[in-house]
Motif scaffolding. Structure first.
Motif, PDB file in Angstrom:
ATOM      1  N   SER A 264       0.826  -1.196   0.000  1.00  0.00           N
ATOM      2  CA  SER A 264       0.000   0.000   0.000  1.00  0.00           C
ATOM      3  C   SER A 264       0.861   1.246   0.000  1.00  0.00           C
ATOM      4  O   SER A 264       2.083   1.202   0.164  1.00  0.00           O
ATOM      5  CB  SER A 264      -0.914   0.010   1.232  1.00  0.00           C
ATOM      6  N   SER A 265       0.215   2.368  -0.208  1.00  0.00           N
ATOM      7  CA  SER A 265       0.818   3.683  -0.004  1.00  0.00           C
ATOM      8  C   SER A 265      -0.046   4.387   1.028  1.00  0.00           C
ATOM      9  O   SER A 265      -1.207   4.030   1.243  1.00  0.00           O
ATOM     10  CB  SER A 265       0.837   4.481  -1.314  1.00  0.00           C
ATOM     11  N   SER A 266       0.500   5.385   1.671  1.00  0.00           N
ATOM     12  CA  SER A 266      -0.255   6.090   2.710  1.00  0.00           C
ATOM     13  C   SER A 266      -1.519   6.720   2.138  1.00  0.00           C
ATOM     14  O   SER A 266      -2.534   6.861   2.823  1.00  0.00           O
ATOM     15  CB  SER A 266       0.623   7.171   3.354  1.00  0.00           C
ATOM     16  N   ARG A 267      -1.502   7.054   0.857  1.00  0.00           N
ATOM     17  CA  ARG A 267      -2.665   7.686   0.217  1.00  0.00           C
ATOM     18  C   ARG A 267      -3.838   6.717   0.092  1.00  0.00           C
ATOM     19  O   ARG A 267      -4.997   7.112   0.157  1.00  0.00           O
ATOM     20  CB  ARG A 267      -2.260   8.207  -1.165  1.00  0.00           C
ATOM     21  N   HIS A 268      -3.531   5.417  -0.102  1.00  0.00           N
ATOM     22  CA  HIS A 268      -4.592   4.438  -0.322  1.00  0.00           C
ATOM     23  C   HIS A 268      -4.791   3.504   0.871  1.00  0.00           C
ATOM     24  O   HIS A 268      -5.593   2.568   0.790  1.00  0.00           O
ATOM     25  CB  HIS A 268      -4.270   3.588  -1.560  1.00  0.00           C
ATOM     26  N   ALA A 269      -4.083   3.731   1.946  1.00  0.00           N
ATOM     27  CA  ALA A 269      -4.087   2.790   3.070  1.00  0.00           C
ATOM     28  C   ALA A 269      -5.491   2.557   3.628  1.00  0.00           C
ATOM     29  O   ALA A 269      -5.895   1.425   3.885  1.00  0.00           O
ATOM     30  CB  ALA A 269      -3.160   3.293   4.175  1.00  0.00           C
ATOM     31  N   SER A 270      -6.258   3.622   3.820  1.00  0.00           N
ATOM     32  CA  SER A 270      -7.588   3.484   4.423  1.00  0.00           C
ATOM     33  C   SER A 270      -8.512   2.666   3.530  1.00  0.00           C
ATOM     34  O   SER A 270      -9.252   1.797   4.004  1.00  0.00           O
ATOM     35  CB  SER A 270      -8.189   4.867   4.675  1.00  0.00           C
ATOM     36  N   LEU A 271      -8.463   2.928   2.231  1.00  0.00           N
ATOM     37  CA  LEU A 271      -9.311   2.193   1.281  1.00  0.00           C
ATOM     38  C   LEU A 271      -8.952   0.715   1.263  1.00  0.00           C
ATOM     39  O   LEU A 271      -9.832  -0.152   1.318  1.00  0.00           O
ATOM     40  CB  LEU A 271      -9.156   2.786  -0.116  1.00  0.00           C
ATOM     41  N   TYR A 272      -7.657   0.424   1.202  1.00  0.00           N
ATOM     42  CA  TYR A 272      -7.210  -0.967   1.178  1.00  0.00           C
ATOM     43  C   TYR A 272      -7.577  -1.674   2.479  1.00  0.00           C
ATOM     44  O   TYR A 272      -7.954  -2.855   2.477  1.00  0.00           O
ATOM     45  CB  TYR A 272      -5.701  -1.039   0.965  1.00  0.00           C
ATOM     46  N   ALA A 273      -7.446  -0.965   3.603  1.00  0.00           N
ATOM     47  CA  ALA A 273      -7.741  -1.559   4.901  1.00  0.00           C
ATOM     48  C   ALA A 273      -9.208  -1.982   4.984  1.00  0.00           C
ATOM     49  O   ALA A 273      -9.536  -3.079   5.451  1.00  0.00           O
ATOM     50  CB  ALA A 273      -7.407  -0.576   6.020  1.00  0.00           C
ATOM     51  N   LYS A 274     -10.111  -1.121   4.529  1.00  0.00           N
ATOM     52  CA  LYS A 274     -11.541  -1.448   4.566  1.00  0.00           C
ATOM     53  C   LYS A 274     -11.835  -2.662   3.696  1.00  0.00           C
ATOM     54  O   LYS A 274     -12.618  -3.547   4.078  1.00  0.00           O
ATOM     55  CB  LYS A 274     -12.363  -0.248   4.097  1.00  0.00           C
ATOM     56  N   ASP A 275     -11.220  -2.722   2.534  1.00  0.00           N
ATOM     57  CA  ASP A 275     -11.426  -3.847   1.631  1.00  0.00           C
ATOM     58  C   ASP A 275     -10.956  -5.150   2.265  1.00  0.00           C
ATOM     59  O   ASP A 275     -11.661  -6.167   2.243  1.00  0.00           O
ATOM     60  CB  ASP A 275     -10.680  -3.586   0.319  1.00  0.00           C
ATOM     61  N   VAL A 296       1.787  -7.251   5.170  1.00  0.00           N
ATOM     62  CA  VAL A 296       1.755  -5.921   4.553  1.00  0.00           C
ATOM     63  C   VAL A 296       3.149  -5.470   4.131  1.00  0.00           C
ATOM     64  O   VAL A 296       4.163  -5.874   4.705  1.00  0.00           O
ATOM     65  CB  VAL A 296       1.148  -4.875   5.516  1.00  0.00           C
ATOM     66  N   ASP A 297       3.154  -4.609   3.130  1.00  0.00           N
ATOM     67  CA  ASP A 297       4.376  -3.955   2.667  1.00  0.00           C
ATOM     68  C   ASP A 297       3.999  -2.558   2.202  1.00  0.00           C
ATOM     69  O   ASP A 297       2.836  -2.276   1.909  1.00  0.00           O
ATOM     70  CB  ASP A 297       5.019  -4.760   1.533  1.00  0.00           C
ATOM     71  N   GLY A 298       4.962  -1.677   2.158  1.00  0.00           N
ATOM     72  CA  GLY A 298       4.694  -0.315   1.717  1.00  0.00           C
ATOM     73  C   GLY A 298       4.303   0.598   2.866  1.00  0.00           C
ATOM     74  O   GLY A 298       4.525   0.290   4.037  1.00  0.00           O
ATOM     75  N   GLU A 299       3.698   1.722   2.519  1.00  0.00           N
ATOM     76  CA  GLU A 299       3.362   2.760   3.501  1.00  0.00           C
ATOM     77  C   GLU A 299       1.924   2.585   3.990  1.00  0.00           C
ATOM     78  O   GLU A 299       0.972   2.898   3.285  1.00  0.00           O
ATOM     79  CB  GLU A 299       3.535   4.146   2.874  1.00  0.00           C
ATOM     80  N   TRP A 300       1.808   2.080   5.194  1.00  0.00           N
ATOM     81  CA  TRP A 300       0.504   1.981   5.849  1.00  0.00           C
ATOM     82  C   TRP A 300       0.492   2.944   7.026  1.00  0.00           C
ATOM     83  O   TRP A 300       1.493   3.088   7.727  1.00  0.00           O
ATOM     84  CB  TRP A 300       0.267   0.566   6.360  1.00  0.00           C
ATOM     85  N   THR A 301      -0.623   3.606   7.270  1.00  0.00           N
ATOM     86  CA  THR A 301      -0.713   4.466   8.442  1.00  0.00           C
ATOM     87  C   THR A 301      -0.909   3.609   9.680  1.00  0.00           C
ATOM     88  O   THR A 301      -1.460   2.508   9.607  1.00  0.00           O
ATOM     89  CB  THR A 301      -1.885   5.457   8.314  1.00  0.00           C
ATOM     90  N   SER A 302      -0.471   4.096  10.815  1.00  0.00           N
ATOM     91  CA  SER A 302      -0.608   3.332  12.050  1.00  0.00           C
ATOM     92  C   SER A 302      -2.077   3.096  12.404  1.00  0.00           C
ATOM     93  O   SER A 302      -2.440   2.059  12.962  1.00  0.00           O
ATOM     94  CB  SER A 302       0.092   4.065  13.207  1.00  0.00           C
ATOM     95  N   GLU A 303      -2.944   4.054  12.041  1.00  0.00           N
ATOM     96  CA  GLU A 303      -4.372   3.910  12.343  1.00  0.00           C
ATOM     97  C   GLU A 303      -4.987   2.730  11.596  1.00  0.00           C
ATOM     98  O   GLU A 303      -5.765   1.954  12.163  1.00  0.00           O
ATOM     99  CB  GLU A 303      -5.124   5.200  11.974  1.00  0.00           C
ATOM    100  N   THR A 304      -4.635   2.586  10.321  1.00  0.00           N
ATOM    101  CA  THR A 304      -5.205   1.490   9.541  1.00  0.00           C
ATOM    102  C   THR A 304      -4.649   0.148   9.999  1.00  0.00           C
ATOM    103  O   THR A 304      -5.380  -0.847  10.042  1.00  0.00           O
ATOM    104  CB  THR A 304      -4.940   1.687   8.041  1.00  0.00           C
ATOM    105  N   LEU A 305      -3.397   0.111  10.349  1.00  0.00           N
ATOM    106  CA  LEU A 305      -2.812  -1.136  10.833  1.00  0.00           C
ATOM    107  C   LEU A 305      -3.471  -1.563  12.146  1.00  0.00           C
ATOM    108  O   LEU A 305      -3.780  -2.738  12.341  1.00  0.00           O
ATOM    109  CB  LEU A 305      -1.305  -0.981  11.022  1.00  0.00           C
ATOM    110  N   LYS A 306      -3.688  -0.614  13.037  1.00  0.00           N
ATOM    111  CA  LYS A 306      -4.347  -0.925  14.304  1.00  0.00           C
ATOM    112  C   LYS A 306      -5.768  -1.430  14.067  1.00  0.00           C
ATOM    113  O   LYS A 306      -6.230  -2.369  14.722  1.00  0.00           O
ATOM    114  CB  LYS A 306      -4.375   0.310  15.197  1.00  0.00           C
ATOM    115  N   ALA A 307      -6.465  -0.792  13.137  1.00  0.00           N
ATOM    116  CA  ALA A 307      -7.844  -1.212  12.850  1.00  0.00           C
ATOM    117  C   ALA A 307      -7.871  -2.643  12.331  1.00  0.00           C
ATOM    118  O   ALA A 307      -8.747  -3.435  12.709  1.00  0.00           O
ATOM    119  CB  ALA A 307      -8.465  -0.259  11.830  1.00  0.00           C
ATOM    120  N   MET A 308      -6.921  -2.991  11.491  1.00  0.00           N
ATOM    121  CA  MET A 308      -6.922  -4.336  10.913  1.00  0.00           C
ATOM    122  C   MET A 308      -6.567  -5.410  11.923  1.00  0.00           C
ATOM    123  O   MET A 308      -6.958  -6.568  11.768  1.00  0.00           O
ATOM    124  CB  MET A 308      -5.986  -4.376   9.704  1.00  0.00           C
TER     125      MET A 308
END
Length: 357
Positions: A264-275, A296-308
């Motif tokens: 992922s990239s930080s720009r798409h992290a939230s969208l990918y996380a929901k999917d 996971v690989d790439g730029e994930w935000t800490s918020e999305t990682l915690k949610a997953m």
């Protein structure tokens, strides 16, 4: 360029001469070296100079850090110091592995171009028989002919690939090249630069098809864990829909674990996380004892990682694939403590009864 013909080359039919197959072999090699090094050093957390003696090992580390050190000149001690100096910098696995692939591809293109300069008398006289017998030259010939896409190539000379060129197609391509005489209009540097989008298309395709999957598969193989890849089964049953995970363990009929791999990239992290979270809920809701793993690989935000982590039993970085393989192995052996979440999720008809007056 999105529709490069090179990325369509099938691994089953490619020869060792094609750029695609050379890139695939190089990526397989660098993935193997990366995995061995990562395993020996606990994901590069405890690395010693004696563990990085060869060029490929140094290249992987320095490329993953985007370091300015030259792997051909740097000593193992200097590489370790650089890793320590830049330890706060996220390690980019894709860059670590693809740098060596690009080096081999560019060396191959240089050699092919040298051959063409000799055979064609400075890129001015092109022979149809030579083109037909050396189809692996097609990526360079296409650029010399200024044909910028697969669609345009097919329109002008027919359906060809770097595995096979028919005689009629070879004659058409030779005519275009002889009329254009690229040796008079393009410098060597311009030719090499024009081929870069082709190389990028090949590597991009292989990253999606080979890199991430191969790293996880190697970790599972090392742990003697049976699995099926996404391409090897029809679907994994879920509550809402039936779909395929990247890995199902041991199979789709009696699934005990699944693995999803996502860059992922930080720009798409939230969208990918929901999917990914919905997919995990869908599958775990149907299969109560299913262990769900997200690599996971790439730029994930800490918020999305915690949610997953509230849905997936394990959320781990790519360079710790061997650790999660160990956890899966232990779960298969009966260690139910590895299962962190059970999802009770079902959809049933309302079956509303309408009273009559």
């Amino acid at each position: 360029m999105q529709d490069e013909f090179d990325a369509d080359s099938s691994p089953e039919v490619s020869t060792s001469n094609t750029l695609y197959q050379i890139a695939r072999q190089a990526m397989t090699l660098y993935v193997q070296i990366y995995l061995e090094l990562s395993k020996q050093t606990s994901g590069f957390a405890n690395i010693q100079a004696e563990q990085i003696q060869i060029f490929e090992q140094k290249l992987i580390i320095l490329s993953g850090l985007d370091s300015s050190l030259d792997p051909t000149e740097a000593s193992p001690q200097e590489v370790v110091q650089e890793l320590f100096r830049m330890q706060a910098v996220p390690f980019d696995v894709q860059s670590a592995i693809t740098k060596g692939v690009y080096i081999q591809l560019r060396n191959r293109v240089e050699n092919l171009l040298n051959e063409l300069y000799i055979i064609t008398k400075g890129l001015e006289e092109f022979d149809a028989d030579y083109i037909q017998c050396n189809s692996y030259m097609l990526p360079i010939l296409q650029r010399l002919a200024n044909i910028t896409s697969k669609a345009a190539l097919k329109k002008q000379i027919g359906n060809v690939s770097d595995n096979a060129i028919s005689q009629p197609a070879a004659k058409k391509l030779a005519e275009i090249l002889n009329k254009r005489k690229p040796g008079q209009t393009m410098t060597r540097q311009q030719i090499l630069q024009s081929i870069e989008p082709t190389l990028e298309g090949i590597v991009r395709d292989l990253v999606g098809r080979v890199l991430l999957e191969r790293i996880v598969a190697k970790a599972l193989d090392d742990a003697n864990i049976p699995y099926k890849l996404e391409s090897e089964y029809s679907y994994l049953e879920g509550v809402i829909y039936n779909f395929r995970a990247d890995f199902v363990i041991p199979d789709e009929k009696f699934p005990k674990a699944l693995i999803e791999v996502r860059k992922s990239s930080s720009r798409h992290a939230s969208l990918y996380a929901k999917d990914k979270m919905f997919s995990a809920i869908n599958w775990k809701g149907k299969n109560k004892e299913l262990l769900a793993v997200l690599v996971v690989d790439g730029e994930w935000t800490s918020e999305t990682l915690k949610a997953m982590t509230r849905v997936f039993d394990y959320v781990v970085p790519l360079n710790r694939s061997s650790d999660v393989a160990t956890a899966i192995h232990e779960y298969l052996q009966g260690d139910i403590s590895k299962l962190k979440w059970q999802i009770n999720f079902s959809i049933t008809p309302a079956n509303l009864k309408i009273d009559k007056d």
